[in-house]
Design a protein around this motif. Structure first.
Motif, PDB file in Angstrom:
ATOM      1  N   TYR A  77       0.820  -1.214   0.000  1.00  0.00           N
ATOM      2  CA  TYR A  77       0.000   0.000   0.000  1.00  0.00           C
ATOM      3  C   TYR A  77       0.853   1.264   0.000  1.00  0.00           C
ATOM      4  O   TYR A  77       0.345   2.359  -0.241  1.00  0.00           O
TER       5      TYR A  77
ATOM      6  N   GLU B 107      -3.455  -0.882  -5.690  1.00  0.00           N
ATOM      7  CA  GLU B 107      -4.327  -1.622  -6.605  1.00  0.00           C
ATOM      8  C   GLU B 107      -4.053  -3.121  -6.528  1.00  0.00           C
ATOM      9  O   GLU B 107      -4.980  -3.937  -6.420  1.00  0.00           O
TER      10      GLU B 107
ATOM     11  N   ASP C 127      -5.098  -4.478  -2.936  1.00  0.00           N
ATOM     12  CA  ASP C 127      -6.551  -4.664  -2.802  1.00  0.00           C
ATOM     13  C   ASP C 127      -6.994  -5.972  -3.439  1.00  0.00           C
ATOM     14  O   ASP C 127      -7.837  -6.698  -2.902  1.00  0.00           O
TER      15      ASP C 127
END
Length: 312
Positions: free
Chosen positions: A54, A71, A74
């Motif tokens: 992150y 991205e 996640d």
């Protein structure tokens, strides 16, 4: 290493087939792969899953079309949380790991002891500080932030002294292609192979050093006395100082075998302990290699278990 069961006897019913220590890309990949072959796992992570991903604003070396760390993180986290055969133990850390002839035990910070047939250790690395390297002299207690924590707005138009030539420098530059931040990168001979990707960037000035003596308070502003590798001395100044001197391996106490550099070579470990991800070596610290090594570690445990069951 311990090769005999604890005094209470060797457990016959385990908490899981596999204990996975560390919830970064390698640990998450191990959990996902083990579930795909029907193995039950417990993944133990003291923070959040993929926490370091992150913090990476730009990616250029992963498959799947992902262009940023958040991205990709996640996607990994969502897939892992839907994996029913993986039990997540977040906010917990393993204080001790022991390996026996037919199982492993992991003691967590609640003093609970978990058992499994195998353990995968993917605890990765943590950032070094100036006091941790011999080529930098710094004021006692000085702690500097790593370069990836530098916000583009805060760095805009400023001169930053970067200590070390580790690869997050390239990540920072790719993430902020339009910034006019100027980086003065002071690096030792050991980092020479790392700076090739930034050598041609006009925002970078390279400063090969033998030794650097730092004078600053928490990095703002900064000056340093530099002894170059050619024997020349000079004083450099900058608006702030950041770190890119690398990381140190982090691993639980117990039966892990560490090399002279602190890393845990996979081939030196107890047969019940499998090392994955960045903990293996400083030379292969990439997201893609972490994902691959985590998956491979899970398959190693799977096939070893099948072989044992077949013999039994």
């Amino acid at each position: 290493m311990v090769d005999t069961p604890p005094r209470t006897g060797s457990p016959t019913i385990h908490d899981a087939d596999l204990i996975i220590i560390g919830g970064g890309p390698a640990g998450c990949a191990a959990a996902r792969m083990s579930a795909s072959v029907g193995m039950r796992s417990i993944l133990i992570e003291p923070d959040t899953l993929c926490r370091n991903l992150y913090r990476i604003p730009a990616l250029s070396n992963v498959l799947g079309g992902y262009t940023s760390g958040p991205e990709l993180a996640d996607s990994i986290v969502a897939e892992l949380k839907s994996t029913k055969l993986c039990r997540l133990e977040l906010g917990r850390h393993v204080t001790e790991l022991h390996a026996y002839k037919d199982h492993v035990t992991a003691t967590v910070d609640t003093s609970a002891r978990l058992t499994a047939r195998y353990a995968i250790v993917a605890t990765g690395v943590g950032p070094l500080q100036p006091r941790d390297v011999s080529w930098i002299t710094a004021p006692d207690g000085l702690t500097l932030p790593p370069l990836w924590q530098a916000e583009a707005d805060d760095a805009e138009g400023r001169d930053l002294l970067v200590l070390g030539g580790d690869r997050p420098i390239g990540t920072f530059l790719r993430a902020h292609p339009d910034t006019d931040t100027r980086l003065l990168v002071a690096y030792p001979a050991a980092d020479t192979y790392k700076i090739e990707e930034i050598r041609e960037d006009s925002r970078v000035s390279l400063l090969p050093v033998e030794h650097l003596t730092l004078s600053c308070e928490e990095g703002f502003p900064v000056s340093a006395e530099v002894l170059g590798r050619n024997g020349e001395q000079q004083t450099v100044t900058a608006d702030a100082a950041y770190l890119s001197i690398g990381n140190a391996p982090t691993a639980p106490s117990g039966d892990l075998v560490r090399g002279a550099d602190g890393y845990c070579p996979p081939t030196d470990q107890h047969p019940r302990v499998i090392v994955a991800g960045d903990l293996r070596s400083a030379r292969f610290q990439r997201i893609m290699t972490a994902l691959g090594s985590g998956s491979e570690a899970a398959l190693h445990a799977y096939y070893a278990t099948r072989e044992l069951l077949t013999k039994g």
